[in-house]
Every structure is written in structure tokens, then in C-alpha cells.
Write a protein that holds these residues in place. Structure first.
Motif, PDB file in Angstrom:
ATOM      1  N   PHE A 102       0.829  -1.204   0.000  1.00 36.02           N
ATOM      2  CA  PHE A 102       0.000   0.000   0.000  1.00 36.02           C
ATOM      3  C   PHE A 102       0.860   1.249   0.000  1.00 36.02           C
ATOM      4  N   ILE A 103       0.250   2.340  -0.425  1.00 38.08           N
ATOM      5  CA  ILE A 103       0.900   3.648  -0.442  1.00 38.08           C
ATOM      6  C   ILE A 103       0.330   4.459   0.715  1.00 38.08           C
ATOM      7  N   PRO A 104       1.154   4.756   1.733  1.00 36.32           N
ATOM      8  CA  PRO A 104       0.664   5.626   2.800  1.00 36.32           C
ATOM      9  C   PRO A 104       0.792   7.095   2.387  1.00 36.32           C
ATOM     10  N   VAL A 105      -0.196   7.876   2.743  1.00 36.67           N
ATOM     11  CA  VAL A 105      -0.164   9.324   2.542  1.00 36.67           C
ATOM     12  C   VAL A 105      -0.552   9.929   3.887  1.00 36.67           C
ATOM     13  N   LYS A 106       0.425  10.601   4.533  1.00 36.53           N
ATOM     14  CA  LYS A 106       0.200  11.095   5.891  1.00 36.53           C
ATOM     15  C   LYS A 106       0.652  12.547   6.017  1.00 36.53           C
ATOM     16  N   VAL A 107      -0.051  13.290   6.849  1.00 40.65           N
ATOM     17  CA  VAL A 107       0.369  14.629   7.254  1.00 40.65           C
ATOM     18  C   VAL A 107       0.617  14.573   8.756  1.00 40.65           C
ATOM     19  N   GLY A 108       1.527  15.430   9.216  1.00 37.93           N
ATOM     20  CA  GLY A 108       1.821  15.358  10.634  1.00 37.93           C
ATOM     21  C   GLY A 108       2.517  16.581  11.177  1.00 37.93           C
ATOM     22  N   PHE A 109       2.911  16.437  12.440  1.00 40.97           N
ATOM     23  CA  PHE A 109       3.542  17.513  13.202  1.00 40.97           C
ATOM     24  C   PHE A 109       4.718  16.929  13.970  1.00 40.97           C
ATOM     25  N   LYS A 110       5.867  17.570  13.859  1.00 37.93           N
ATOM     26  CA  LYS A 110       7.093  17.128  14.527  1.00 37.93           C
ATOM     27  C   LYS A 110       7.502  18.208  15.529  1.00 37.93           C
ATOM     28  N   ALA A 111       7.774  17.786  16.766  1.00 30.60           N
ATOM     29  CA  ALA A 111       8.197  18.720  17.813  1.00 30.60           C
ATOM     30  C   ALA A 111       9.523  18.239  18.394  1.00 30.60           C
ATOM     31  N   ALA A 114      17.133  13.401  14.780  1.00 29.04           N
ATOM     32  CA  ALA A 114      17.457  14.003  13.493  1.00 29.04           C
ATOM     33  C   ALA A 114      18.746  14.797  13.622  1.00 29.04           C
ATOM     34  N   GLY A 115      19.765  14.377  12.903  1.00 27.00           N
ATOM     35  CA  GLY A 115      21.003  15.130  12.810  1.00 27.00           C
ATOM     36  C   GLY A 115      20.976  16.002  11.570  1.00 27.00           C
ATOM     37  N   LYS A 116      22.146  16.452  11.140  1.00 30.26           N
ATOM     38  CA  LYS A 116      22.212  17.303   9.958  1.00 30.26           C
ATOM     39  C   LYS A 116      21.734  16.557   8.709  1.00 30.26           C
ATOM     40  N   ASP A 117      22.138  15.292   8.536  1.00 30.91           N
ATOM     41  CA  ASP A 117      21.791  14.526   7.342  1.00 30.91           C
ATOM     42  C   ASP A 117      20.990  13.266   7.623  1.00 30.91           C
ATOM     43  N   ILE A 118      21.067  12.742   8.838  1.00 36.31           N
ATOM     44  CA  ILE A 118      20.473  11.450   9.172  1.00 36.31           C
ATOM     45  C   ILE A 118      19.260  11.636  10.083  1.00 36.31           C
ATOM     46  N   ASP A 119      18.222  10.850   9.832  1.00 40.05           N
ATOM     47  CA  ASP A 119      17.011  10.854  10.651  1.00 40.05           C
ATOM     48  C   ASP A 119      16.667   9.397  10.960  1.00 40.05           C
ATOM     49  N   VAL A 120      16.630   9.049  12.238  1.00 36.68           N
ATOM     50  CA  VAL A 120      16.292   7.694  12.672  1.00 36.68           C
ATOM     51  C   VAL A 120      15.097   7.802  13.604  1.00 36.68           C
ATOM     52  N   SER A 121      14.045   7.029  13.309  1.00 31.82           N
ATOM     53  CA  SER A 121      12.848   7.122  14.144  1.00 31.82           C
ATOM     54  C   SER A 121      12.213   5.751  14.346  1.00 31.82           C
ATOM     55  N   LEU A 122      11.454   5.664  15.413  1.00 32.47           N
ATOM     56  CA  LEU A 122      10.686   4.470  15.753  1.00 32.47           C
ATOM     57  C   LEU A 122       9.238   4.915  15.890  1.00 32.47           C
ATOM     58  N   ARG A 123       8.324   4.202  15.213  1.00 36.12           N
ATOM     59  CA  ARG A 123       6.921   4.612  15.254  1.00 36.12           C
ATOM     60  C   ARG A 123       6.011   3.414  15.443  1.00 36.12           C
ATOM     61  N   GLU A 153      17.623  19.080  22.835  1.00 41.03           N
ATOM     62  CA  GLU A 153      18.841  19.364  22.088  1.00 41.03           C
ATOM     63  C   GLU A 153      18.591  19.679  20.605  1.00 41.03           C
ATOM     64  N   ASP A 154      17.397  20.043  20.231  1.00 43.13           N
ATOM     65  CA  ASP A 154      17.036  20.309  18.841  1.00 43.13           C
ATOM     66  C   ASP A 154      17.355  19.140  17.912  1.00 43.13           C
ATOM     67  N   GLN A 155      17.431  17.925  18.483  1.00 42.19           N
ATOM     68  CA  GLN A 155      17.714  16.744  17.681  1.00 42.19           C
ATOM     69  C   GLN A 155      16.741  15.608  17.972  1.00 42.19           C
TER      70      GLN A 155
END
Length: 172
Positions: A95-104, A141-150, A108-110
Motif C-alpha cells: 500500500f501507499i501511505p499518505v500522511k500529514v503530521g507535526f514534529k516537535a 534528526a542530525g544534519k543529514d540522518i534521521d532515525v525514528s521508531l513509530r 537538544e534540537d535533535q
């Protein structure tokens, strides 16, 4: 996953969002001259479905467009492709997910919390069942890399998933 497990996950994410709002309330208005702009992230993700009796695992790729509202808050739009691999000689579900969201960003701004809502459009193997989905998460989220768990919940696919995303991001 039992009902009590879902309640624990919901409670954990509620506490994370509460922490994020408390962090913002303690700061002064430092971000008045912050250079707002777009970022684009291209990622891969893998997950473990919560209904392991039917689904084995998931793999996918996505593209996330992020608009930085301030230094700590961003709006996001995510799409891509996710494949749920199914056991017992049943065709996989893509399937193709299409999501909108909010990141806070909360530390440490990371380190951040993220909430997304949207839909999943079934596109493979004759499946015609689309789904609504929602997915809270945490990440780095660093300058180039973003690692997340959801945690990603579906209304129609008889499962949900816990997924890890690794992405490369850059300013547009």
C-alpha cells in the motif's frame, strides 16, 4: 498485542507530547529570526506487525517533506510504499501511505516526537481495501540522518506495526 499493550503505547506517546509542550513553555522567544524552510528526507523502513499470526514483517521506502515552522516545530507530509508480508501462502499486501503530521523537537534540537494521520491506498495483488492510519513516533534528526521508531495503526488491515525508519535528509 493485547488491549492493555495498546493503552500503554498510547499513554507513553501522550506523556511524550505533554513533555514536548512543557519544554516549549519554558523557553523564551529565541526563534523569531529562524530561517524557515523545507527539508526532504528519503528513507527505508522495516517493521514488525502486531498480528504475528497472519503477518510476518513489513518493508518499505518513503519520502518525507518537512517544513520548519520554527526551530522546534515542523509540519510534515509523508508518502512512499509499504509491503506487509503475509504468511500461509496468502498474497502480500502493498500500500501507499499518505500522511500529514507535526514534529516537535523536545531535547537538544535533535530528539523529537512526531504524530501523523492519513490513509493507506492498497495497490498490489488485487487488494482493494484502503485504510485510515495514524502513527505516533519518536526519533533523532542530525544534519543529514534521521532515525525514528513509530507505532503505525491501521483501521482495516487486521494488524498494526512497530517500525524503524532510517533516512537521509537535506535542505531544499
Amino acid at each position: 498485542m493485547k488491549i492493555s499493550g495498546k493503552i500503554k503505547i498510547a499513554l507513553a506517546f501522550t506523556m511524550a507530547f505533554f513533555f514536548a509542550s512543557q519544554t516549549q513553555a519554558q523557553e523564551t522567544n529565541k526563534a523569531t529570526n529562524y530561517d524557515q524552510g523545507f527539508r526532504l528526507g528519503v528513507g527505508i523502513n522495516g517493521g514488525v506487525p502486531t498480528n504475528e499470526d497472519f503477518y510476518n514483517y513489513s518493508l518499505g521506502a518513503d519520502v518525507r517533506l518537512q517544513y520548519d515552522l520554527t526551530k522546534r516545530y515542523s509540519a510534515v507530509l509523508t508518502t512512499g510504499f509499504t509491503n506487509l508480508f503475509i504468511s500461509n501462502n496468502v498474497k502480500d499486501l502493498g500500500f501507499i501511505p499518505v500522511k500529514v503530521g507535526f514534529k516537535a523537537f523536545v531535547w537538544e534540537d535533535q530528539f523529537y516526537v512526531l504524530g501523523e494521520v492519513g490513509g493507506g491506498i492498497a495497490v498490489t495483488n488485487g487488494y482493494k481495501q484502503d485504510t485510515y492510519l495514524w502513527s505516533p513516533g519518536v526519533g533523532y534528526a542530525g544534519k543529514d540522518i534521521d532515525v525514528s521508531l513509530r507505532y503505525e495503526a491501521y483501521t482495516e488491515y487486521d494488524t498494526n506495526q512497530i517500525a524503524l525508519r532510517i533516512a537521509y535528509g537535506f535542505k531544499l
